[in-house]
Scaffold this active site. Sequence first.
Site, mmCIF file in Angstrom:
data_model
loop_
_atom_site.group_PDB
_atom_site.id
_atom_site.type_symbol
_atom_site.label_atom_id
_atom_site.label_comp_id
_atom_site.label_asym_id
_atom_site.label_seq_id
_atom_site.Cartn_x
_atom_site.Cartn_y
_atom_site.Cartn_z
ATOM 1 N N CYS A 133 34.475 -19.311 -33.765
ATOM 2 C CA CYS A 133 33.070 -19.369 -34.180
ATOM 3 C C CYS A 133 32.631 -20.774 -34.562
ATOM 4 O O CYS A 133 31.502 -20.972 -35.024
ATOM 5 C CB CYS A 133 32.826 -18.397 -35.331
ATOM 6 S SG CYS A 133 33.292 -16.701 -34.919
ATOM 7 N N LYS A 199 31.131 -10.757 -44.450
ATOM 8 C CA LYS A 199 31.683 -10.383 -43.147
ATOM 9 C C LYS A 199 33.203 -10.544 -43.206
ATOM 10 O O LYS A 199 33.718 -11.636 -43.458
ATOM 11 C CB LYS A 199 31.108 -11.279 -42.052
ATOM 12 C CG LYS A 199 31.734 -10.997 -40.689
ATOM 13 C CD LYS A 199 31.031 -11.718 -39.577
ATOM 14 C CE LYS A 199 31.721 -11.466 -38.246
ATOM 15 N NZ LYS A 199 31.067 -12.141 -37.140
ATOM 16 N N ARG A 209 34.243 -7.340 -29.051
ATOM 17 C CA ARG A 209 34.837 -8.536 -28.430
ATOM 18 C C ARG A 209 35.092 -8.314 -26.944
ATOM 19 O O ARG A 209 35.004 -9.256 -26.154
ATOM 20 C CB ARG A 209 36.109 -8.931 -29.177
ATOM 21 C CG ARG A 209 35.776 -9.484 -30.563
ATOM 22 C CD ARG A 209 37.011 -9.870 -31.339
ATOM 23 N NE ARG A 209 36.649 -10.206 -32.718
ATOM 24 C CZ ARG A 209 37.527 -10.434 -33.687
ATOM 25 N NH1 ARG A 209 38.824 -10.374 -33.431
ATOM 26 N NH2 ARG A 209 37.119 -10.720 -34.907
ATOM 27 N N LYS A 252 29.474 -6.250 -43.536
ATOM 28 C CA LYS A 252 30.015 -5.900 -42.221
ATOM 29 C C LYS A 252 31.531 -5.969 -42.253
ATOM 30 O O LYS A 252 32.055 -6.990 -42.698
ATOM 31 C CB LYS A 252 29.466 -6.897 -41.206
ATOM 32 C CG LYS A 252 30.040 -6.739 -39.815
ATOM 33 C CD LYS A 252 29.540 -7.833 -38.937
ATOM 34 C CE LYS A 252 30.348 -7.773 -37.651
ATOM 35 N NZ LYS A 252 30.267 -8.955 -36.885
HETATM 36 C C1 PBG Z 1 30.113 -12.828 -33.667
HETATM 37 C C2 PBG Z 1 30.040 -11.386 -34.024
HETATM 38 C C3 PBG Z 1 31.040 -10.393 -33.997
HETATM 39 C C4 PBG Z 1 30.424 -9.186 -34.313
HETATM 40 C C5 PBG Z 1 29.074 -9.467 -34.550
HETATM 41 N N1 PBG Z 1 28.855 -10.835 -34.380
HETATM 42 C C6 PBG Z 1 32.473 -10.471 -33.611
HETATM 43 C C7 PBG Z 1 33.458 -11.186 -34.421
HETATM 44 O O1 PBG Z 1 33.185 -11.699 -35.519
HETATM 45 O O2 PBG Z 1 34.572 -11.292 -33.911
HETATM 46 C C8 PBG Z 1 31.106 -7.847 -34.352
HETATM 47 C C9 PBG Z 1 30.199 -6.669 -34.251
HETATM 48 C C10 PBG Z 1 30.858 -5.379 -33.893
HETATM 49 O O3 PBG Z 1 32.089 -5.222 -33.839
HETATM 50 O O4 PBG Z 1 30.095 -4.443 -33.637
HETATM 51 N N2 PBG Z 1 30.836 -13.622 -34.543
#
Ligand code: PBG
Length: 327
Positions: A133, A199, A209, A252
């Site tokens: 990221c 998160k 992913r 999340k």
């Molecule tokens: C991007 C992102 C992710 C998700 C939302 N934005 C993936 C991650 O952090 O690897 C996951 C959402 C989901 O699993 O529904 N960073």
Amino acid sequence: MAYPNTRMRRLRASAGLRGLVRETGLRAEQLVLPLFVAEAGAPSVPEGPLELPALTRLSISGAIERAREAAEMGIGAVIVFGVPAQKDAEGTGAYDDEGIVQLTVRALKQALPGGPLVITDVCLCEYTDHGHCGVVHEGGSIDNDATLELLARTAVSHARAGADMVAPSDMMDGRVGALRAELDSEGFTDTPILAYSAKFASAFYGPFRDAAGSAPAFGDRRSYQLDPANGAQALREAVLDVGEGADMLMVKPALAYGDLIAAVKRETGLPVAAYNVSGEYAMVRAAAAAGALDEGKAVLEILTSLARAGADTIITYHALDAARWLA
Ligand code: PBG
């Protein structure tokens, strides 16, 4: 006063009484539908064992059709994720004014000016060839401060395309402040920021992913996403994001994090979004496909529990189904 004077079952005796005292309701307008939009030429993904229709990659016109359906069902917003054809070390596709998200946002706003709201996920992982990221140094460490500038450029580029709200999901320190400053200096003072504040480094992002093609090529995300064991730290992230100018805060995943939905709401008073993530969607789909539970009832129970915990807004792959079941 206790039993027999108090009988809790008195108010449960009929549908009328239960309806009269129901504490939590769900409205389609508080739901957010994720949309995955793939650029022509994006590498395809092998079909998994489960049918996960909400994770299907769409073309721009497919995204418009699905957003139109969402609008007709009264769903409040869509959140757009892009799957680019090309990736590179700096994730340049993320902040390209002609990138897949930017083109999609412009097309959505033009085709459906009356809604739903268009939120964009601001992150680099879908656009970097290493899948992290942020900017990666030799040896694999992530350069926090060098990443901030790229994230801010991404957010401004989304706002310029017409995004109604931007949602940084990278978990770099200082990104909310960096986005706010850059948005303001480019004239987007009224574009709200929905911060993915709490998160977690979770096992529940797998299907996302696969759909977004954003799994890290090496290592994992534990040096930037939260440890699932840390509630106090998650709350601190949320409070810091408020200080940096976040308008809404996100927790999340959702299902295993109800304590934080409640705590973030209580401690900040800001609107809170719960992201009912892809692995949570897949769990319900798998159990329903196996005949172990009723998908409609299970989903409405889950979404109600998130609202009860304190979520004002819920991002869910079941948004279209839920809106139908509610109607
Ligand atoms: C991007 C992102 C992710 C998700 C939302 N934005 C993936 C991650 O952090 O690897 C996951 C959402 C989901 O699993 O529904 N960073």
